[in-house]
Enzyme design. Structure first.
Site, short mmCIF file in Angstrom:
data_model
loop_
_atom_site.label_atom_id
_atom_site.label_comp_id
_atom_site.label_asym_id
_atom_site.label_seq_id
_atom_site.Cartn_x
_atom_site.Cartn_y
_atom_site.Cartn_z
CD GLU A 226 -1.88 2.63 1.98
OE1 GLU A 226 -2.21 2.69 1.63
OE2 GLU A 226 -0.57 2.41 2.35
CD GLU A 227 2.71 3.06 3.92
OE1 GLU A 227 2.68 4.39 3.23
OE2 GLU A 227 1.66 3.38 4.94
#
Length: 372
Positions: A226-227
């Site tokens: 996600e990051e």
């Protein structure tokens, strides 16, 4: 009396689970350490556990739909990756140069303790360093340094010693942090609350649903990467195909000096109305509001025009998925330590557990029809 209430730990929380999940090592692309811990806590309460090809994990707990009945699917997402680094280069001196995985602010990094994990799984302690300030001109010493100017000192004499330890470019670097219950036991400090708190919530909900009556099939999802671009949520959603998807993620804490937006720790449930990538399904938000009121759970709203969560791509899957984000404020987000409040965590778990027990096909259709 008021002081006594403040110092009482809020809610029934498995601190060992929170500690195990947050302290597991796993930057973007290296989440297996976290997924193994999540699996450990899910495997005795799920009917099946699956993975997508980017490493996202999902545990399914089937509802009590009868044979021939179509059970709606509810999925609760938390992303497993934490911000950290890759080893970019080993200098002749033995210092390690880095490239970041996820957003980091260099002014929070100096003198952080880190762990370098080799491809064989060996863990090597190091410290993030920079040229001492007293050796620099004042106009340089007082400026924030770029990551390119920093290095990891693992305490070796040269490049060969580092290589002999098994270190190679591409190795994962994570922050070394202890899990701490603070002076007021409602405040919990650890690394990677963004977004291991979401992983904990998803896991906790599915554990609490074991033995409870619920019609829906419920998935606890740990997504990857996600990051670095909300990647795992895109791929795992093809496997899960939820009717309702709720992403749990961190949001900024407002109760620190100088903060202008965010949520105060201890507020309860934070309903995210919109962020930079998602506008939540309004009927789902209304339902969560009403359920909070019915259950006596405190709640606030979050509007975050920048940034996004797993919801950004979950809600765009195929012809669209009923979706929203629930946020949990975290002090010192995207740093080597962060702090959350037990009330925010416990209330979010309580709300979602009850929500999953109530979901049926009629509710799903009502949410879908709200945009027509």
């Amino acid at each position: 009396m008021k002081e006594k209430r403040l110092l009482e730990a809020y809610g029934d929380i498995d601190l060992k689970m929170l500690e195990d999940i947050t302290l597991s090592k796993g930057i973007s692309g290296h989440e297996a350490g976290c997924s193994r811990v999540m699996k450990h806590y899910m495997e005795d309460v799920t009917d099946s556990i699956g993975y997508d090809n980017l490493g996202s994990i999902y545990g399914l707990q089937k509802g009590n739909a009868k044979e021939g009945e179509k059970a709606p699917k509810v999925a609760i997402y938390g992303h497993m990756d934490e911000v950290g680094f890759y080893v970019k280069e080993i200098e002749d001196s033995g210092y390690l140069k880095l490239i970041n995985a996820g957003g980091l602010w260099s002014h929070t990094l100096l003198d952080s303790e880190v762990i370098v994990t080799t491809r064989e799984g060996k863990e090597i302690y190091g410290v993030l360093g920079f040229c001492p300030a007293w050796g620099l001109k004042p106009e340089i010493a007082t400026t924030v340094k770029d990551l390119d100017e920093m290095y990891i000192d693992i305490g070796v004499a040269d490049k060969k010693e580092a290589q002999d330890l098994g270190i190679r470019p591409g190795d994962m670097v994570t922050f070394k942090t202890d899990f701490k219950v603070m002076a007021n036991p409602n405040y919990l400090c650890s690394k990677a609350w963004d977004d291991r708190v979401g992983v904990c919530v998803a896991t906790d909900v599915i554990r609490r649903l074991k033995g409870e009556e619920h019609f829906a099939d419920v998935y606890a999802v740990g997504s990857t990467q996600e990051e670095v671009g909300v990647r795992g949520a895109r791929t795992v959603t093809w496997d899960v195909e939820p009717d309702i998807a709720i992403a749990i993620d961190s949001t900024y804490a407002k109760d620190v000096p100088g903060a202008k937006y965010g949520t105060c720790l201890g507020s309860g449930v934070t309903l995210s109305v919109m962020d930079g990538g998602t506008i939540s399904n309004r009927e789902l938000v209304y339902y969560m509001e009403d359920l909070c009121k019915e259950m006596g759970i405190d709640f606030v709203y979050d509007f975050f025009p920048r940034g996004a969560t797993d919801s950004e791509f979950i809600h765009l899957h195929k012809n669209g998925i009923v979706n929203m984000t629930l946020s949990i404020p975290s002090r010192y987000i995207h740093a080597h330590r962060a702090i959350i409040h037990r009330k925010d965590y416990a209330d979010t778990v309580k709300l979602l557990t009850e929500f999953c027990k109530r979901v049926d096909n009629e509710m799903v259709e009502k949410f879908k029809a709200s945009n027509r």
